[in-house]
Design an enzyme around this catalytic site. Structure first.
Site, PDB file in Angstrom:
ATOM      1  N   HIS A   1      -3.738  -9.927  -4.849  1.00 52.06           N
ATOM      2  CA  HIS A   1      -5.053  -9.670  -4.249  1.00 52.06           C
ATOM      3  C   HIS A   1      -6.070  -9.196  -5.281  1.00 52.06           C
ATOM      4  CE1 HIS A   1      -2.880  -9.164  -0.123  1.00 52.06           C
ATOM      5  NE2 HIS A   1      -3.121 -10.422  -0.419  1.00 52.06           N
TER       6      HIS A   1
ATOM      7  N   ALA B   1       0.804  -1.223   0.000  1.00 49.21           N
ATOM      8  CA  ALA B   1       0.000   0.000   0.000  1.00 49.21           C
ATOM      9  C   ALA B   1       0.836   1.272   0.000  1.00 49.21           C
ATOM     10  CB  ALA B   1      -0.935   0.000   1.209  1.00 49.21           C
TER      11      ALA B   1
ATOM     12  N   ASN C   1      10.644   1.117   3.157  1.00 50.83           N
ATOM     13  CA  ASN C   1       9.366   1.297   3.846  1.00 50.83           C
ATOM     14  C   ASN C   1       9.550   2.285   4.987  1.00 50.83           C
ATOM     15  OD1 ASN C   1       6.558   0.363   3.866  1.00 50.83           O
ATOM     16  ND2 ASN C   1       7.000  -0.404   5.910  1.00 50.83           N
TER      17      ASN C   1
END
Ligand code: ZN
Length: 253
Positions: free
Chosen positions: A125, A26, A224
């Site tokens: 997904h 995300a 990240n």
């Protein structure tokens, strides 16, 4: 070591790598206006009812949940989202002939919009731009089904068989697509460098691609903002802005 020094080192690793596998979550799409559903400020964390809408058991058994789902799909942030500098950097990596595969947990379709080839992208997904029938497996454009919702069908059935339609994404309680997961895992084992971007690497089985690649001899680079489950096996961990650092290390800017 200073992050700037690590950045230069990672860029040289990418320059010499030939089979890079990118893994995205995300965090790469937040700059495109797609909220992180699972993060601390995530929609699901703040509103448990939103999570109910994404659970296949409620979706199949309760027409009211389906009606609410179709209403919320009408203004999904993905319809207006554009690829950002992070997506474009990974597309540039493919144009340089270095990208072996791109594994993504995101359903926004932005890697394909940025120019990555469908045969290299594993959307584990699913993709919210497609609709699918839970009974006959029909797949088609989500916008065509949303047009029916706007025209007044609050729970549009499958045009082929009358079955229940939903977005072609993996809901809670729904099985992953084995061929997609297998393809992603096989690619990870063939990587000489795995670049994980914008994921805390906690969602299985696909997070297992990281240790698989490591065991097969790949360098591991993690980018990240927050710590991830695999920082301890990474060759480099980068915490700066994805939109700034990813184009630099990919040679895209
Ligand atoms: Zn059907």
């Amino acid at each position: 070591m200073a992050q700037a020094t690590v950045l230069d080192r990672v860029r040289s690793w990418i320059d010499s790598a030939e089979r890079i596998v990118a893994f995205t979550g995300a965090g790469i799409s937040t700059d495109s206006g797609i909220p992180d559903f699972r993060g601390p400020q995530g929609v699901w964390t703040r509103d448990p009812r939103a999570e109910k809408l994404s659970d296949i058991r409620y979706y199949v058994s309760d027409p009211e949940i389906r009606k609410l789902s179709w209403q919320s799909r009408l203004d999904h942030p993905a319809w207006k989202a554009q690829p950002n500098l992070g997506h474009r950097a990974l597309a540039a990596l493919e144009r340089r002939g270095k990208l072996h595969a791109l594994i993504t947990q995101n359903i926004d379709g932005l890697h394909l919009r940025a120019g990555n080839s469908p045969e290299r992208v594993f959307e584990v997904h699913g993709n919210v731009h497609r609709a699918m029938c839970l009974s006959c497996g029909w797949r088609g454009a989500m916008q065509d089904v949303l047009a029916r919702v706007r025209a007044g069908e609050d729970d549009p059935p499958c045009g082929e068989c009358g079955g229940i339609l939903k977005s072609d994404t993996i809901s809670f309680g729904q099985a992953l697509i084995p061929e997609v997961i297998d393809g992603a895992m096989r690619s990870a084992q063939e990587a000489d460098l795995l670049l994980a971007v914008g994921s805390t690497l906690q969602v299985y089985p696909v997070a297992g691609a990281v240790p698989l690649a490591k065991d097969a001899g790949a360098r591991i680079v993690i980018m990240n903002a927050q710590p991830t489950a695999f920082d301890d096996i990474a060759d480099a961990v980068l915490t700066m802005s994805i939109g700034e650092a990813l184009p630099f290390i990919c040679g895209a800017g």
